[in-house]
Design an enzyme around this catalytic site. Structure first.
Site, PDB file in Angstrom:
ATOM      1  N   SER A  47      21.986  10.874 -25.071  1.00  0.00           N
ATOM      2  CA  SER A  47      23.193  11.171 -25.844  1.00  0.00           C
ATOM      3  C   SER A  47      22.916  11.135 -27.342  1.00  0.00           C
ATOM      4  O   SER A  47      23.671  11.701 -28.124  1.00  0.00           O
ATOM      5  CB  SER A  47      24.285  10.160 -25.499  1.00  0.00           C
ATOM      6  OG  SER A  47      23.806   8.851 -25.701  1.00  0.00           O
ATOM      7  N   CYS A  91      19.554   8.362 -21.001  1.00  0.00           N
ATOM      8  CA  CYS A  91      20.841   7.714 -21.288  1.00  0.00           C
ATOM      9  C   CYS A  91      21.388   7.035 -20.038  1.00  0.00           C
ATOM     10  O   CYS A  91      21.592   7.673 -19.005  1.00  0.00           O
ATOM     11  CB  CYS A  91      21.814   8.779 -21.785  1.00  0.00           C
ATOM     12  SG  CYS A  91      23.480   8.181 -22.050  1.00  0.00           S
ATOM     13  N   ASN A  92      21.599   5.727 -20.133  1.00  0.00           N
ATOM     14  CA  ASN A  92      22.137   4.980 -18.988  1.00  0.00           C
ATOM     15  C   ASN A  92      23.510   5.480 -18.574  1.00  0.00           C
ATOM     16  O   ASN A  92      23.811   5.605 -17.392  1.00  0.00           O
ATOM     17  CB  ASN A  92      22.244   3.483 -19.347  1.00  0.00           C
ATOM     18  CG  ASN A  92      20.930   2.753 -19.274  1.00  0.00           C
ATOM     19  OD1 ASN A  92      20.623   2.119 -18.282  1.00  0.00           O
ATOM     20  ND2 ASN A  92      20.126   2.839 -20.323  1.00  0.00           N
ATOM     21  N   THR A  93      24.367   5.772 -19.576  1.00  0.00           N
ATOM     22  CA  THR A  93      25.728   6.220 -19.284  1.00  0.00           C
ATOM     23  C   THR A  93      25.709   7.535 -18.516  1.00  0.00           C
ATOM     24  O   THR A  93      26.430   7.725 -17.540  1.00  0.00           O
ATOM     25  CB  THR A  93      26.512   6.391 -20.600  1.00  0.00           C
ATOM     26  OG1 THR A  93      26.512   5.149 -21.301  1.00  0.00           O
ATOM     27  CG2 THR A  93      27.938   6.822 -20.337  1.00  0.00           C
TER      28      THR A  93
END
Lengths: 269, 269
Positions: A13, A75-77
């Site tokens: 992101s 990105c973890n999200t």
């Protein structure tokens, strides 16, 4: 150019994914990498699943247009919310950071109590929790979102009393839960690892999902016979959707090297 | 429906502009308002001027399609970077928060030393500084960006030791500069006002740009004979580009009332 010589695509992101790229470079020093950071729309962690999925699809499409042989969703999200959709839409192998982080945590925990810290969206998704439970239903999981950690890391306030007091604030419930393992479930958090370790105590095992992901990418490329077999200097390219000095300023801290050339991804989103 | 009955459009990068809307409602209780928050791409404060301008144009266009009689750019970052372009593109009166805040500060300062706190993009723009210098070249200005203030306000950490320690951190240079007036140059900062006042001392005059902007909107509408002359209950509508519970949760704190209905702005950005 054969598939083996194609670059790995890394999507994040924003800038945080550079910590994952750093891990990739360490494990796979001959692989070329294209990094894409959606810096115009960062962060994803406070946004809704629908928006996270839409942004992720657009971002990964950008990388695929550049012929990457696989995509690492740093990105973890995005990994938590978009991975199944991304895998449905696109044919190349796509690796997120959740599964590797969860596996590493299950391996590391002795008392079967694992903590997870991440963005609000990551924590709300319960993706880590589900991945862990799938591997070992006996593991108990405690999650905590830490919205101030990303700005702390970006501000370089990774030590000192301000940082410690914020970490104390968020880690109260983790301390009470007697976890022995903590997943750093956001690409920015490895920068705070030393202070988190100080607050939680040296006995807590910290899991950097990015580092484990790099090892899994190596396994994937090996298994699919897609490892680059040249031993020449790889190339690294960086695309962002918003061009500002932020990326270059922070790259040395996040990537461990200064990025001199960042290209603006030309699209209209 | 005549122009007088048309709503005022309020544009913000996210939720912070609700503090400006709150001030508008107080000053202009009979005016209907359409609020637009670009919550999918929030924040603007860390992004480049080009991106801020592009996002602002798209957002204001959305409001104009809903026949607003004027536009209040509640976002300091957007006001600082995009106002001239917005005024060039669109015909309706467009009011930013910079000019009102600067005027209030120049009026308030006795020792001609004004401090400004805001996002990185707002501070970098020097928009407040230029507006102040234009009004009174003798005023000395000190600026400080405070990237952690927005997440602090959104987390509700507006008092207590974590909050105080972060405010101390950012206010060092302001304290040294012996300012007597401080512009809260970001819509989120009024929520931290009490603690900022505590740290800086009661003698410092805090300027809430949003409050002054509401007064100026009244003046503008009066001067252009566009004030609503009905005394019926006004309507408030809320549009966002990303739909999540965040907006509703925080609305009571930012707007002083709970927003029950938030509409998703349907566009493909």
């Amino acid at each position: 150019m054969g598939v083996k010589d194609s670059p790995i695509g890394v999507f994040d992101s924003g800038i945080g994914g550079l910590t994952v790229m750093r891990a990739l470079i360490k494990v796979l020093p001959y692989e070329s990498i294209i990094y894409f950071g959606d810096t115009a729309r960062v962060p994803y962690g406070t946004k809704s699943p629908a928006t996270i999925v839409r942004f992720s699809l657009e971002s990964v499409e950008f990388l695929l247009e550049r012929d990457v042989k696989c995509v690492v969703v740093a990105c973890n999200t995005s990994s938590a919310h978009a991975l199944p959709v991304l895998r449905k839409y696109f044919k190349v192998p796509i690796i997120g950071v959740i599964q590797p982080g969860a596996m590493a945590a299950v391996k590391a925990t002795k008392n079967k109590r694992v903590g997870i810290i991440g963005t609000q969206a990551t924590v709300r998704s319960k993706a880590y929790e589900e991945a862990i439970k799938h591997l070992d239903p006996a593991v108990r999981v405690v999650s905590q979102s830490c919205p101030l950690f990303v700005p702390l890391a970006e501000e370089g306030m990774t030590r000192g009393k301000e940082c410690e007091s914020i970490i104390q604030h968020y880690c109260k419930s983790l301390k009470r839960s007697a976890i022995d393992t903590l997943i750093l479930g956001c690409t920015h958090y490895p920068l705070l690892a030393a202070t988190i370790q100080k607050i939680l105590g040296r006995s807590i095992h910290l899991i950097d999902s990015g580092r484990q992901t790099a090892v899994d990418v190596q396994g994937l490329l090996m298994g699919m016979d897609m490892l680059c077999d040249k031993r020449s200097k790889p190339s690294y390219r960086f695309y962002v959707t918003d061009e500002n000095e932020h990326f270059q300023t922070l790259s040395s801290r996040f990537l461990g090297r200064v990025v001199n050339k960042v290209e603006l991804a030309k699209w209209n989103r």
